[in-house]
Design a protein around this motif. Sequence first.
Motif, PDB file in Angstrom:
ATOM      1  N   ALA A  74      -3.459  -8.264  -1.304  1.00  0.00           N
ATOM      2  CA  ALA A  74      -2.129  -8.037  -1.072  1.00  0.00           C
ATOM      3  C   ALA A  74      -1.833  -7.459   0.397  1.00  0.00           C
ATOM      4  CB  ALA A  74      -1.276  -7.157  -2.046  1.00  0.00           C
ATOM      5  N   ALA A  78       1.589  -6.949   2.846  1.00  0.00           N
ATOM      6  CA  ALA A  78       2.018  -5.583   3.054  1.00  0.00           C
ATOM      7  C   ALA A  78       2.232  -5.792   4.694  1.00  0.00           C
ATOM      8  CB  ALA A  78       1.043  -4.555   2.848  1.00  0.00           C
ATOM      9  N   THR A 255       2.992  -1.300  -0.986  1.00  0.00           N
ATOM     10  CA  THR A 255       1.522  -1.896  -1.372  1.00  0.00           C
ATOM     11  C   THR A 255       0.374  -1.637  -0.593  1.00  0.00           C
ATOM     12  OG1 THR A 255       3.233  -4.020  -1.143  1.00  0.00           O
ATOM     13  CG2 THR A 255       0.720  -4.419  -0.898  1.00  0.00           C
ATOM     14  N   TYR A 258      -0.610   1.354  -2.872  1.00  0.00           N
ATOM     15  CA  TYR A 258      -1.456   0.850  -4.067  1.00  0.00           C
ATOM     16  C   TYR A 258      -2.817   0.354  -3.826  1.00  0.00           C
ATOM     17  CZ  TYR A 258      -2.731  -2.989  -7.367  1.00  0.00           C
ATOM     18  OH  TYR A 258      -3.297  -3.559  -8.392  1.00  0.00           O
ATOM     19  N   GLY A 314       1.967 -12.958  -2.234  1.00  0.00           N
ATOM     20  CA  GLY A 314       1.609 -11.609  -2.848  1.00  0.00           C
ATOM     21  C   GLY A 314       0.138 -11.619  -2.931  1.00  0.00           C
ATOM     22  N   SER A 392       3.786  -9.665  -6.277  1.00  0.00           N
ATOM     23  CA  SER A 392       3.859  -8.496  -5.095  1.00  0.00           C
ATOM     24  C   SER A 392       4.886  -7.562  -5.602  1.00  0.00           C
ATOM     25  CB  SER A 392       4.464  -9.120  -3.989  1.00  0.00           C
ATOM     26  OG  SER A 392       5.785 -10.009  -4.434  1.00  0.00           O
ATOM     27  N   ILE A 395       2.953  -4.879  -7.689  1.00  0.00           N
ATOM     28  CA  ILE A 395       2.078  -4.028  -6.903  1.00  0.00           C
ATOM     29  C   ILE A 395       2.588  -3.012  -5.952  1.00  0.00           C
ATOM     30  CG2 ILE A 395       0.777  -4.265  -4.830  1.00  0.00           C
ATOM     31  CD1 ILE A 395      -0.288  -6.837  -5.693  1.00  0.00           C
ATOM     32  N   SER A 396       3.884  -3.326  -5.345  1.00  0.00           N
ATOM     33  CA  SER A 396       4.627  -2.384  -4.579  1.00  0.00           C
ATOM     34  C   SER A 396       5.255  -1.100  -5.262  1.00  0.00           C
ATOM     35  CB  SER A 396       5.816  -3.026  -3.926  1.00  0.00           C
ATOM     36  OG  SER A 396       6.590  -2.214  -2.962  1.00  0.00           O
ATOM     37  N   SER A 448      11.423  -1.190  -4.441  1.00  0.00           N
ATOM     38  CA  SER A 448      10.590  -2.107  -5.167  1.00  0.00           C
ATOM     39  C   SER A 448      11.448  -2.583  -6.475  1.00  0.00           C
ATOM     40  CB  SER A 448       9.344  -1.472  -5.624  1.00  0.00           C
ATOM     41  OG  SER A 448       8.587  -0.994  -4.559  1.00  0.00           O
TER      42      SER A 448
END
Length: 456
Positions: A74, A78, A255, A258, A314, A392, A395-396, A448
């Motif tokens: 990802a 980012a 991101t 993460y 993503g 995505s 994840i964020s 997010s």
Amino acid sequence: MSDEKRPLLIGPAIPFDNNESQTVELVSSSSPAKDDKSKSEYNPASERSLEHPTSNFDTLIHLLKGNIGTGILAMPDAFKNAGLYLGICGTLLMGVICTHCMHILVRCSRELCIRNQRPSMNFADVVEEAFAMGPIFLRPHAKKIRHVVDIFLVITQLGFCCVYFLFVATNLQDIMHIFHVNLGVHSYLALLFPPLLALGMVKNLKYLTPVSLIASLMTAWGLIITFYYILQDLPPTNTVKAFSSWHQLPLYFGTAIYAFEGIGVILPLENNMKTPEALGGAAGVLNTGMAIVAALYTAIGFFGYLKYGSHVLGSITLNLPGSALAQSARAAMAAAILLSYGLQLYVPVTVVWPMVKARLTTDAALEYGEAVVRFVLISITFMAAVMIPNLSAIISLVGAFSSSALALIFPPIIELVTFWPDRGWRLYKNVAIVIFGLTGFGFGTYASIQNILTYT
């Protein structure tokens, strides 16, 4: 040694009741049970009784797999939210800060183990003991802060598992399109539930080492092929943005944090090492592993964004062409992530199961209770992936909300409380890290959630 007196080496200890908590506070504040000499000579590692200790190599493999997963794929996304050059600086800075916070947690754990003459502690144990032995005004809140950390640990790791579910499903869907099989992502999620359930039932971390090794080899293959494609016919750097925009920065933060957030597995790994002292140090396992992680993250983020620009997805594997070689990379990465599911589930199980176990009374419940807990946790990650099939965005959100709290907010607070009388320069350094973490937590979570509501 009876089960009631055996020290719990991984996972949270059963919380003290109120009387025991008061006794610990009294002993720590007024009449220490051990003299200073005995405490200085106490070595937590030598007091551990490990049935399956892990070697330095085992630990490095687990550390790499705990950090190199869906997050690395990802990173081009980012960089899209940060810009090419800000992405480089931000990613390297994030790596340094996160690694430093991991060292903080390990150092505080060892210090508190010596003070309390306990063989090992987990994340929640460390924060509870730090507050219980810290400044007087914080001591009544020790148990509350422990529960807060437990909640964030569970949310973070279950969020990782949710992303793993969705990552494998979306890549499998993309692969099957080549064979003209056009099923929805929800169908692939349902097909993945049985194998992930089987992996989630593995209880011993030692038994996951071969699985992690295989996953690491698959990840290496997938990354090699990914680099092969993204390094071809690269456009000039002026074709992408050096700085994206201020309103996209929170998504970058979520991101990136993460991707770097492996702090949840640090103490379980250290507690299981045959030589835990090898984890720290300038050339120790932790610095070695995180240096590899930071270099890979920066490289794949930079070249992936430069290659695909605003069209990057993503997961960078979804941008690869439909050739057989590219499909092998997708398949390898998907298999590696699938095999890593058990390791990510390990931490929430060690948090939730002891709490449930303390309330069970029958032999049958104790025998099958952990399996039920694992099934419920796996089902939760499955349902979350079904409800928000936006890779995505998840994840964020996981990174901004829970990973930032664990990786950037709690460790500096723990260090301040643990070494409160001698805080000195630590005060300014840790306050700066906490402010950085809180800023990312607030803006990243908001951005997010807004992104999920917009595109779901």
